[in-house]
Design an enzyme around this catalytic site. Structure first.
Site, PDB file in Angstrom:
ATOM      1  CG  ASP A 147      -2.127   0.792   1.089  1.00  0.00           C
ATOM      2  OD1 ASP A 147      -2.238   1.469   0.106  1.00  0.00           O
ATOM      3  OD2 ASP A 147      -2.932   0.746   2.035  1.00  0.00           O
ATOM      4  N   GLY A 148       0.404   2.308  -0.283  1.00  0.00           N
ATOM      5  CA  GLY A 148       0.971   3.523  -0.291  1.00  0.00           C
ATOM      6  C   GLY A 148       0.884   4.518   1.094  1.00  0.00           C
ATOM      7  CB  ALA A 149       2.114   6.185   3.343  1.00  0.00           C
ATOM      8  CE  LYS A 204       2.319  10.177  -2.187  1.00  0.00           C
ATOM      9  NZ  LYS A 204       0.981  10.650  -1.935  1.00  0.00           N
ATOM     10  CD  GLU A 227      -5.968   2.464   2.365  1.00  0.00           C
ATOM     11  OE1 GLU A 227      -5.771   2.758   1.351  1.00  0.00           O
ATOM     12  OE2 GLU A 227      -5.947   3.342   3.336  1.00  0.00           O
ATOM     13  CE  LYS A 275      -2.574   3.349   4.110  1.00  0.00           C
ATOM     14  NZ  LYS A 275      -2.393   3.675   2.742  1.00  0.00           N
ATOM     15  N   GLY A 276      -4.061   7.864   4.243  1.00  0.00           N
ATOM     16  CA  GLY A 276      -4.957   8.584   4.122  1.00  0.00           C
ATOM     17  C   GLY A 276      -6.334   8.383   4.883  1.00  0.00           C
ATOM     18  N   GLY A 277      -7.250   9.303   4.867  1.00  0.00           N
ATOM     19  CA  GLY A 277      -8.425   8.933   5.760  1.00  0.00           C
ATOM     20  C   GLY A 277      -9.676   8.950   4.777  1.00  0.00           C
TER      21      GLY A 277
END
Length: 129
Positions: free
Chosen positions: A82-84, A122, A104, A95-97
């Site tokens: 996953d990304g951040a 990032k 996730e 992490k996104g909301g």
């Protein structure tokens, strides 16, 4: 940052995958590129099955021929990719909301290993800025 830097990060994560097993498929732009890079490995015969963290990831993976497990779980996920949104020098991350945040977290928790893919855009000297 360019999509090519994100794609390079996505490609690098392929080295962390098992020869066969279950892979968590994250959400967001860099995760989308990872799914695109994963598809040729699966088409070439690599026995990997995905657990998507969002409906958009599910649709993309299915369209690329990546087999997927159902939503119901529980799963035994070998590695989650996953990304951040932000990563500090100490490797703490935000992490996104967004809409997939709860899913996730569930997939992350069910994974034996988590690989976070980011490009230099990032990196943050102070999280939350």
């Amino acid at each position: 940052m360019s999509d090519e830097a994100k794609r390079a990060a996505a490609r690098a994560a392929l080295a962390d995958l098992p020869e066969r097993g279950v892979v968590g498929l994250g959400s967001g732009s860099t995760s989308r590129l990872f799914v695109e890079e994963l598809a040729p490995l699966v088409r070439a015969g690599r026995a990997l099955v995905g657990v998507p963290t969002s409906e958009s990831t599910r649709e993309l993976a299915a369209s690329l021929g990546i087999p997927l497990l159902g939503d119901e779980g529980p799963w035994k996920i070998d590695v989650n990719v996953d990304g951040a949104d932000e990563v500090s020098e100490a490797l703490d991350l935000i992490k996104g909301g967004g809409a997939a945040h709860a899913r996730e977290k569930i997939v992350n928790y069910a994974s034996a290993r988590n690989v976070i893919i980011v490009d230099e855009s990032k990196l943050s000297s102070r999280l939350g800025e």
